[in-house]
Design a protein around this motif. Structure first.
Motif, PDB file in Angstrom:
ATOM      1  N   UNK A 340       3.778  14.601   2.678  1.00  0.00           N
ATOM      2  CA  UNK A 340       3.136  14.098   1.459  1.00  0.00           C
ATOM      3  C   UNK A 340       3.601  12.663   1.224  1.00  0.00           C
ATOM      4  N   UNK A 341       2.647  11.739   1.134  1.00  0.00           N
ATOM      5  CA  UNK A 341       2.990  10.339   0.886  1.00  0.00           C
ATOM      6  C   UNK A 341       2.596   9.867  -0.502  1.00  0.00           C
ATOM      7  N   UNK A 342       2.093  10.818  -1.344  1.00  0.00           N
ATOM      8  CA  UNK A 342       1.674  10.417  -2.695  1.00  0.00           C
ATOM      9  C   UNK A 342       2.879  10.455  -3.633  1.00  0.00           C
ATOM     10  N   UNK A 343       3.000   9.492  -4.539  1.00  0.00           N
ATOM     11  CA  UNK A 343       4.140   9.491  -5.460  1.00  0.00           C
ATOM     12  C   UNK A 343       3.961  10.534  -6.561  1.00  0.00           C
ATOM     13  N   UNK A 344       4.959  10.664  -7.398  1.00  0.00           N
ATOM     14  CA  UNK A 344       4.809  11.495  -8.601  1.00  0.00           C
ATOM     15  C   UNK A 344       3.817  10.788  -9.533  1.00  0.00           C
ATOM     16  N   UNK A 345       2.806  11.526  -9.946  1.00  0.00           N
ATOM     17  CA  UNK A 345       1.768  10.964 -10.837  1.00  0.00           C
ATOM     18  C   UNK A 345       1.663  11.943 -12.004  1.00  0.00           C
ATOM     19  N   UNK A 346       2.476  11.680 -13.024  1.00  0.00           N
ATOM     20  CA  UNK A 346       2.596  12.634 -14.130  1.00  0.00           C
ATOM     21  C   UNK A 346       1.585  12.299 -15.223  1.00  0.00           C
ATOM     22  N   UNK A 347       0.666  13.221 -15.463  1.00  0.00           N
ATOM     23  CA  UNK A 347      -0.296  13.042 -16.562  1.00  0.00           C
ATOM     24  C   UNK A 347       0.334  13.636 -17.813  1.00  0.00           C
ATOM     25  N   UNK A 348       1.021  12.743 -18.553  1.00  0.00           N
ATOM     26  CA  UNK A 348       1.735  13.155 -19.772  1.00  0.00           C
ATOM     27  C   UNK A 348       0.880  12.795 -20.981  1.00  0.00           C
ATOM     28  N   UNK A 349       1.310  13.200 -22.172  1.00  0.00           N
ATOM     29  CA  UNK A 349       0.505  12.942 -23.377  1.00  0.00           C
ATOM     30  C   UNK A 349       0.235  11.443 -23.527  1.00  0.00           C
ATOM     31  N   UNK A 350      -1.027  11.072 -23.469  1.00  0.00           N
ATOM     32  CA  UNK A 350      -1.449   9.696 -23.727  1.00  0.00           C
ATOM     33  C   UNK A 350      -1.263   8.709 -22.595  1.00  0.00           C
ATOM     34  N   UNK A 351      -0.767   9.178 -21.434  1.00  0.00           N
ATOM     35  CA  UNK A 351      -0.470   8.202 -20.378  1.00  0.00           C
ATOM     36  C   UNK A 351      -0.415   8.868 -18.997  1.00  0.00           C
TER      37      UNK A 351
END
Ligand SMILES: Cc1cc2nc3c(=O)[nH]c(=O)nc-3n(C[C@H](O)[C@H](O)[C@H](O)COP(=O)(O)OP(=O)(O)OC[C@H]3O[C@@H](n4cnc5c(N)ncnc54)[C@H](O)[C@@H]3O)c2cc1C
Length: 454
Positions: A340-351
């Motif tokens: 896996x070469x994708x970074x952490x992409x956190x869909x958090x509240x509002x961002x």
């Protein structure tokens, strides 16, 4: 939902068919799993609730592959190959594939057209003699005493049917089959929320010359509009990018939450209903803003996809859970099945918050261990894709299409090996699996040279 219950009388269910391998769900993981299993000569059925393949990639209008590439010491490489390459080649032949583009100047993604993806995936599966059952909703499991799944129950227009298989692969994205079978799982952040869903949509009628690189200017325009009070956006970090035809752009702009602020829960029907309606409402609001962007004045919404985009629900607990540290520290595993070469992409509240492994100091990818596909407690089940065994943070990275193709191809290949050796998937010889995956053109990491090119 009401707490009242109704007793359903027991009944005899017609058998739809008996298979060596049955795959539930036709997203990236399910496509790769079914092709790999059938390629290995196993009688394989893929069951999908919609009338087309692609999962979130088509049903939720994602239209963009992430995770096919890695930033290896500052240089881009296509690290996911194998079945994914076969699919991409077919999409390209249909003229439905963009060249890869840079995201945040650090990693690459590659857009595609949903129609081309659907046709290419049909062709890929049928040419490998995968049996497909569309418009069939997986609805339950019949178990044997010893922790084995006997049959997957599906609801079809012709009524309820049973599918018997020696090995099942849960690629439902939500871990539906694993949950019915009694495998342990976690949901979201284990505190009542999860990665926030989005309603994707696409615009047509854009003037490409005038719009130029509008994806660079839109975030600043959003800030200005928010400050001026003319528009309000449920999340920052909007993604608005052209498709293959430059008059058409995809819009990843919305964020769906409940009244209490937590994410809409993709395995709760009432939440899903609210999310679909509110998602379309947000899409219209976003469109009203986008029409003020130069080049977008005459645009129109050409598509709102069949369903709300769900990023995370159940994560099934397997023999190893891939974590956020594994992603950021580019972990290696003896039982690697790919990377896996994708970074952490956190869909958090509002961002949306991205976290990358060090660039250019690191090799930019973590290996994915076979043990993330083997759920605890169920012998004839593998789980691949966004519901595989990962922590909330690990899943924030390895849920994207690239890693799902990797997991699916490994699961399908492993199922075939388990059948050859008459052993539970958990006990197969992983070195043989790795050799087989490499033979199929996959990059499993380890001592292999990183593939050149994009
Ligand atoms: C809004 C949004 C934007 C995203 N953006 C990107 C991006 O740009 N690039 C990227 O690579 N990834 C992106 N992702 C993530 C990516 O699309 C998914 O994580 C990926 O598709 C997961 O693949 P999967 O095969 O595990 O599951 P899914 O794609 O969810 O596929 C599961 C399949 O199983 C079927 N299914 C589910 N339950 C049942 C059942 N009970 N019976 C029958 N069929 C069933 C579904 O219909 C579906 O076809 C995005 C996700 C969302 C929601």
């Amino acid at each position: 939902m009401s707490a009242r219950t109704i007793a359903e009388p027991a009944r005899q269910i017609p058998l739809y068919g008996e298979y060596e391998v049955a795959v539930l769900g036709g997203g990236p993981a399910g496509i790769a799993a079914a092709v790999a299993s059938a390629r290995a000569g196993r009688r394989t059925l893929l069951i999908e609730r919609y009338g087309f393949l692609g999962g979130m990639g088509t049903a939720a209008g994602v239209t963009n592959f992430c995770g096919l590439h890695a930033n290896v010491f500052g240089e881009m490489h296509r690290v996911v190959q194998g079945v994914a390459s076969d699919l991409l080649a077919r999409i390209d032949r249909l003229n439905g594939l963009n060249a890869p583009h840079l995201v945040l100047g650090k990693i690459m993604a590659q857009a595609y057209d949903t129609a081309a993806y659907k046709i290419a995936a049909d062709d890929l599966l049928t040419s490998h003699n995968v049996d497909i059952l569309f418009h069939a909703l997986g609805a339950g499991a019949v178990m044997r005493d010893n922790g084995r799944i006997d049959a997957l129950m599906v609801e079809t227009k012709a009524g309820r049917r049973a599918i018997v298989a020696s090995i099942f692969i849960d690629c439902s994205g939500d871990g539906d089959l694993a949950a019915w079978a009694g495998a342990p799982y976690e949901v979201g952040d284990n505190a009542g929320s999860m990665l926030y869903p989005s309603m994707m949509f696409r615009l047509n009628g854009i003037d490409p010359e005038k719009a130029g690189d509008a994806w660079r200017t839109i975030p600043a325009l959003m800030e200005q509009a928010e400050a001026a009070g003319t528009h309000h956006f449920p999340r920052k970090a909007a993604i608005v990018r052209p498709q293959r035809s430059q008059v058409e752009w995809r819009v990843n702009f919305t964020q769906l939450s409940r009244d209490d602020g937590r994410a809409i829960n993709g395995i709760e029907p009432d939440d899903l209903t609210t999310g679909e309606i509110e998602g379309r409402r947000q899409a219209i609001k976003a469109f009203e803003f986008l029409r003020t962007v130069p080049g977008f004045e005459n645009s129109y919404i050409v598509d709102i996809p069949p369903q709300l985009g769900i990023r995370e629900t159940r994560r099934v607990v397997g023999d190893y859970m891939v974590s956020g540290e594994d992603v950021l520290e580019c972990a290696s595993f003896d039982d690697s099945i790919g990377v896996n070469g994708w970074p952490i992409e956190a869909h958090v509240a509002g961002d949306v918050v991205f976290k990358f492994p060090p660039i250019p100091e690191s090799r930019g990818f973590n290996e994915l261990p076979y043990r993330m596909l083997t759920p605890q407690g169920i012998d004839n089940l593998l789980v691949a894709g966004r519901c595989a065994s990962m922590t909330h943070e690990g899943q924030s990275a390895a849920r994207v299409s690239g890693a799902c193709f990797v997991m699916g191809e490994a699961a399908g290949t492993a199922a075939a090996l388990a059948l050859s050796g008459n052993t539970p998937p958990r006990d197969i010889d992983v070195a043989t699996l790795q050799t087989q995956l490499k033979r199929q053109g996959a990059f499993v990491g380890r001592d292999q040279t990183v593939p050149a090119g994009l």
